[in-house]
Design a protein around this motif. Structure first.
Motif, PDB file in Angstrom:
ATOM      1  N   GLU A 133      43.042  43.612   1.495  1.00  0.00           N
ATOM      2  CA  GLU A 133      41.527  43.657   1.866  1.00  0.00           C
ATOM      3  C   GLU A 133      41.241  44.610   3.041  1.00  0.00           C
ATOM      4  OE1 GLU A 133      38.116  41.006   3.479  1.00  0.00           O
ATOM      5  OE2 GLU A 133      40.080  40.057   2.926  1.00  0.00           O
ATOM      6  N   PHE A 134      41.722  44.794   3.989  1.00  0.00           N
ATOM      7  CA  PHE A 134      41.661  45.403   5.291  1.00  0.00           C
ATOM      8  C   PHE A 134      42.395  46.842   5.451  1.00  0.00           C
ATOM      9  CE2 PHE A 134      40.857  41.131   6.631  1.00  0.00           C
ATOM     10  CZ  PHE A 134      39.390  41.154   7.139  1.00  0.00           C
ATOM     11  N   GLY A 135      43.163  47.029   4.248  1.00  0.00           N
ATOM     12  CA  GLY A 135      43.751  48.466   4.407  1.00  0.00           C
ATOM     13  C   GLY A 135      42.833  49.442   4.119  1.00  0.00           C
ATOM     14  N   VAL A 136      42.790  50.514   4.978  1.00  0.00           N
ATOM     15  CA  VAL A 136      41.758  51.660   4.825  1.00  0.00           C
ATOM     16  C   VAL A 136      42.296  52.794   4.280  1.00  0.00           C
ATOM     17  CG1 VAL A 136      40.507  50.966   6.916  1.00  0.00           C
ATOM     18  CG2 VAL A 136      42.276  52.542   7.244  1.00  0.00           C
ATOM     19  N   ALA A 137      43.605  52.847   3.860  1.00  0.00           N
ATOM     20  CA  ALA A 137      44.263  53.730   2.829  1.00  0.00           C
ATOM     21  C   ALA A 137      45.498  53.031   2.122  1.00  0.00           C
ATOM     22  CB  ALA A 137      44.653  54.865   3.669  1.00  0.00           C
ATOM     23  N   HIS A 138      45.834  53.752   1.029  1.00  0.00           N
ATOM     24  CA  HIS A 138      46.967  53.098   0.106  1.00  0.00           C
ATOM     25  C   HIS A 138      47.402  54.194  -0.321  1.00  0.00           C
ATOM     26  CE1 HIS A 138      47.717  50.759  -3.635  1.00  0.00           C
ATOM     27  NE2 HIS A 138      48.735  50.536  -2.842  1.00  0.00           N
ATOM     28  N   VAL A 139      48.875  54.148  -0.303  1.00  0.00           N
ATOM     29  CA  VAL A 139      49.816  55.144  -1.013  1.00  0.00           C
ATOM     30  C   VAL A 139      50.704  54.132  -1.958  1.00  0.00           C
ATOM     31  CG1 VAL A 139      51.494  56.719  -0.952  1.00  0.00           C
ATOM     32  CG2 VAL A 139      49.666  56.649   0.762  1.00  0.00           C
ATOM     33  N   LYS A 140      51.075  54.666  -3.090  1.00  0.00           N
ATOM     34  CA  LYS A 140      51.834  54.217  -4.174  1.00  0.00           C
ATOM     35  C   LYS A 140      53.211  54.830  -4.237  1.00  0.00           C
ATOM     36  CE  LYS A 140      48.507  51.673  -7.121  1.00  0.00           C
ATOM     37  NZ  LYS A 140      48.974  50.464  -7.409  1.00  0.00           N
ATOM     38  N   ILE A 141      54.348  54.569  -4.280  1.00  0.00           N
ATOM     39  CA  ILE A 141      55.733  55.250  -4.147  1.00  0.00           C
ATOM     40  C   ILE A 141      56.497  54.597  -5.464  1.00  0.00           C
ATOM     41  CG2 ILE A 141      57.644  56.220  -3.293  1.00  0.00           C
ATOM     42  CD1 ILE A 141      55.480  57.422  -1.832  1.00  0.00           C
ATOM     43  N   GLN A 142      57.015  55.365  -6.282  1.00  0.00           N
ATOM     44  CA  GLN A 142      57.698  54.768  -7.557  1.00  0.00           C
ATOM     45  C   GLN A 142      59.099  54.258  -6.879  1.00  0.00           C
ATOM     46  OE1 GLN A 142      57.890  58.324 -10.071  1.00  0.00           O
ATOM     47  NE2 GLN A 142      56.247  57.368 -11.325  1.00  0.00           N
ATOM     48  N   ASP A 143      59.478  53.157  -7.508  1.00  0.00           N
ATOM     49  CA  ASP A 143      60.692  52.390  -7.055  1.00  0.00           C
ATOM     50  C   ASP A 143      61.913  53.483  -7.039  1.00  0.00           C
ATOM     51  OD1 ASP A 143      62.290  50.275  -6.158  1.00  0.00           O
ATOM     52  OD2 ASP A 143      63.007  50.160  -8.492  1.00  0.00           O
ATOM     53  N   GLU A 144      61.857  53.890  -8.383  1.00  0.00           N
ATOM     54  CA  GLU A 144      63.148  55.076  -8.537  1.00  0.00           C
ATOM     55  C   GLU A 144      63.298  56.211  -7.069  1.00  0.00           C
ATOM     56  OE1 GLU A 144      61.254  54.989 -11.195  1.00  0.00           O
ATOM     57  OE2 GLU A 144      62.466  53.831 -12.777  1.00  0.00           O
ATOM     58  N   LEU A 145      62.115  56.480  -6.896  1.00  0.00           N
ATOM     59  CA  LEU A 145      62.219  57.402  -5.767  1.00  0.00           C
ATOM     60  C   LEU A 145      62.402  56.714  -4.433  1.00  0.00           C
ATOM     61  CD1 LEU A 145      61.659  60.322  -4.988  1.00  0.00           C
ATOM     62  CD2 LEU A 145      59.274  59.697  -4.507  1.00  0.00           C
ATOM     63  N   ILE A 146      62.106  55.892  -3.981  1.00  0.00           N
ATOM     64  CA  ILE A 146      62.521  54.791  -2.846  1.00  0.00           C
ATOM     65  C   ILE A 146      63.867  54.441  -2.940  1.00  0.00           C
ATOM     66  CG2 ILE A 146      62.346  52.548  -1.719  1.00  0.00           C
ATOM     67  CD1 ILE A 146      59.846  54.193  -0.966  1.00  0.00           C
ATOM     68  N   LEU A 147      64.455  54.206  -4.200  1.00  0.00           N
ATOM     69  CA  LEU A 147      65.838  53.711  -4.386  1.00  0.00           C
ATOM     70  C   LEU A 147      66.476  55.162  -4.129  1.00  0.00           C
ATOM     71  CD1 LEU A 147      66.065  51.695  -7.308  1.00  0.00           C
ATOM     72  CD2 LEU A 147      66.472  50.916  -4.841  1.00  0.00           C
ATOM     73  N   TYR A 148      66.381  56.306  -4.633  1.00  0.00           N
ATOM     74  CA  TYR A 148      67.224  57.536  -4.241  1.00  0.00           C
ATOM     75  C   TYR A 148      66.943  57.874  -2.697  1.00  0.00           C
ATOM     76  CZ  TYR A 148      68.507  62.594  -5.325  1.00  0.00           C
ATOM     77  OH  TYR A 148      69.358  63.259  -5.224  1.00  0.00           O
ATOM     78  N   MET A 149      65.785  57.665  -1.875  1.00  0.00           N
ATOM     79  CA  MET A 149      65.920  58.279  -0.547  1.00  0.00           C
ATOM     80  C   MET A 149      66.244  56.956   0.341  1.00  0.00           C
ATOM     81  SD  MET A 149      62.285  60.111  -0.615  1.00  0.00           S
ATOM     82  CE  MET A 149      61.198  58.469  -0.660  1.00  0.00           C
ATOM     83  N   ASN A 150      66.652  55.674  -0.214  1.00  0.00           N
ATOM     84  CA  ASN A 150      66.690  54.452   0.672  1.00  0.00           C
ATOM     85  C   ASN A 150      67.718  54.853   1.852  1.00  0.00           C
ATOM     86  OD1 ASN A 150      65.835  51.940   1.033  1.00  0.00           O
ATOM     87  ND2 ASN A 150      67.663  51.038   0.208  1.00  0.00           N
ATOM     88  N   ASP A 151      68.813  55.216   1.377  1.00  0.00           N
ATOM     89  CA  ASP A 151      69.832  55.467   2.496  1.00  0.00           C
ATOM     90  C   ASP A 151      69.409  55.953   3.948  1.00  0.00           C
ATOM     91  OD1 ASP A 151      72.040  54.216   0.942  1.00  0.00           O
ATOM     92  OD2 ASP A 151      72.962  56.310   0.376  1.00  0.00           O
ATOM     93  N   THR A 152      68.459  56.944   3.712  1.00  0.00           N
ATOM     94  CA  THR A 152      67.939  57.422   4.963  1.00  0.00           C
ATOM     95  C   THR A 152      66.698  56.811   5.415  1.00  0.00           C
ATOM     96  OG1 THR A 152      66.529  59.260   3.498  1.00  0.00           O
ATOM     97  CG2 THR A 152      68.560  60.020   4.459  1.00  0.00           C
ATOM     98  N   ILE A 153      65.978  56.007   4.561  1.00  0.00           N
ATOM     99  CA  ILE A 153      65.052  55.173   4.994  1.00  0.00           C
ATOM    100  C   ILE A 153      65.487  53.936   5.780  1.00  0.00           C
ATOM    101  CG2 ILE A 153      63.065  53.605   4.425  1.00  0.00           C
ATOM    102  CD1 ILE A 153      62.609  55.466   1.998  1.00  0.00           C
ATOM    103  N   SER A 154      66.546  53.587   5.417  1.00  0.00           N
ATOM    104  CA  SER A 154      67.258  52.457   6.101  1.00  0.00           C
ATOM    105  C   SER A 154      67.763  52.885   7.478  1.00  0.00           C
ATOM    106  CB  SER A 154      68.650  51.967   5.445  1.00  0.00           C
ATOM    107  OG  SER A 154      69.619  52.831   5.373  1.00  0.00           O
ATOM    108  N   TRP A 155      67.597  53.844   8.083  1.00  0.00           N
ATOM    109  CA  TRP A 155      67.658  54.568   9.403  1.00  0.00           C
ATOM    110  C   TRP A 155      66.534  53.979  10.344  1.00  0.00           C
ATOM    111  CZ3 TRP A 155      69.300  60.062   7.749  1.00  0.00           C
ATOM    112  CH2 TRP A 155      70.519  60.211   7.077  1.00  0.00           C
ATOM    113  N   VAL A 156      65.344  53.778   9.639  1.00  0.00           N
ATOM    114  CA  VAL A 156      63.930  53.573  10.419  1.00  0.00           C
ATOM    115  C   VAL A 156      63.739  51.962  10.707  1.00  0.00           C
ATOM    116  CG1 VAL A 156      61.435  53.797  10.182  1.00  0.00           C
ATOM    117  CG2 VAL A 156      63.112  55.290   8.684  1.00  0.00           C
ATOM    118  N   PRO A 157      63.719  52.199  12.260  1.00  0.00           N
ATOM    119  CA  PRO A 157      63.197  50.739  12.724  1.00  0.00           C
ATOM    120  C   PRO A 157      61.999  50.133  11.926  1.00  0.00           C
ATOM    121  CG  PRO A 157      63.013  52.296  14.440  1.00  0.00           C
ATOM    122  CD  PRO A 157      63.567  53.012  13.364  1.00  0.00           C
TER     123      PRO A 157
END
Length: 155
Positions: A29-53
Motif C-alpha cells: 500500500e505505501f510503496g511509492v515504487a515497485h520493481v519485479k525481478i525474475q526468480d531465475e535472474l535472482i538465483l543466477y546472481m544470488n551468490d553475490t547478493i548474499s554479500w549484502v547486509p
C-alpha cells in the motif's frame, strides 16, 4: 508463469502494521515504487547478493541478515544499499556486454537416471534484464537520497 521477487520502495516515516498479513499489505500500500525481478535472474546472481547486509522483519526466523530471505521479506536500508548497488552495477556491466539473447546456466535438473541430469539453460532478453537492474538501482538511489527502505518480498 515465472516466479517473481518484488522490491518496494517505502518512505522512511511509514509505520507498518504488526501482523504478518497487515505488514505485507502495508508494504504494498505505501510503496511509492515497485520493481519485479525474475526468480531465475535472482538465483543466477544470488551468490553475490548474499554479500549484502540486510535486515529481518519482526516475523522472520532463521534468516542470517545477509542477502535475500528467499521466501520471506527482507529489508534494505541506507546501511546496506551501497553494497547492493555495487553488486547490481557489476552485474549490469556484465549483462550490458552480453549478446541481446542471454543464455544463462540455471539449476541442475536430474534425469530419469543419475547420469541423465543436466543444467537448465535459461534465456533472457538483454534489454529486459538491464531494465530490471536499472529500475532496482533507481530505488537504491532514492534510499541513498532520502533514507527510505526497500522491502523485498520473496517468492
Amino acid at each position: 508463469m515465472p516466479l517473481i521477487h518484488d522490491f518496494y520502495l517505502v518512505p522512511k516515516d511509514v509505520t507498518l502494521k504488526n501482523d504478518i498479513i497487515g505488514y505485507m499489505d502495508s508494504i504494498i500500500e505505501f510503496g511509492v515504487a515497485h520493481v519485479k525481478i525474475q526468480d531465475e535472474l535472482i538465483l543466477y546472481m544470488n551468490d553475490t547478493i548474499s554479500w549484502v547486509p540486510s535486515k529481518r522483519t519482526p516475523f522472520t526466523k532463521g534468516f542470517n541478515e545477509m542477502g535475500l530471505d528467499y521466501y520471506g521479506i527482507t529489508i534494505f536500508d541506507e546501511n546496506s544499499t551501497t553494497i547492493l548497488k555495487d553488486v547490481l552495477l557489476g552485474w549490469r556491466m556484465i549483462f550490458a556486454s552480453a549478446p541481446k539473447v542471454l543464455i544463462l546456466t540455471g539449476m541442475y535438473v536430474e534425469g530419469d537416471h543419475e547420469e541423465d541430469g543436466e543444467y537448465e539453460k535459461i534465456t533472457f532478453n538483454q534489454d529486459e534484464v538491464l531494465q530490471q537492474l536499472d529500475a532496482l538501482i533507481a530505488l537504491i538511489v532514492e534510499v541513498e537520497k532520502h533514507s527510505h527502505k526497500i522491502y523485498h518480498i520473496g517468492i
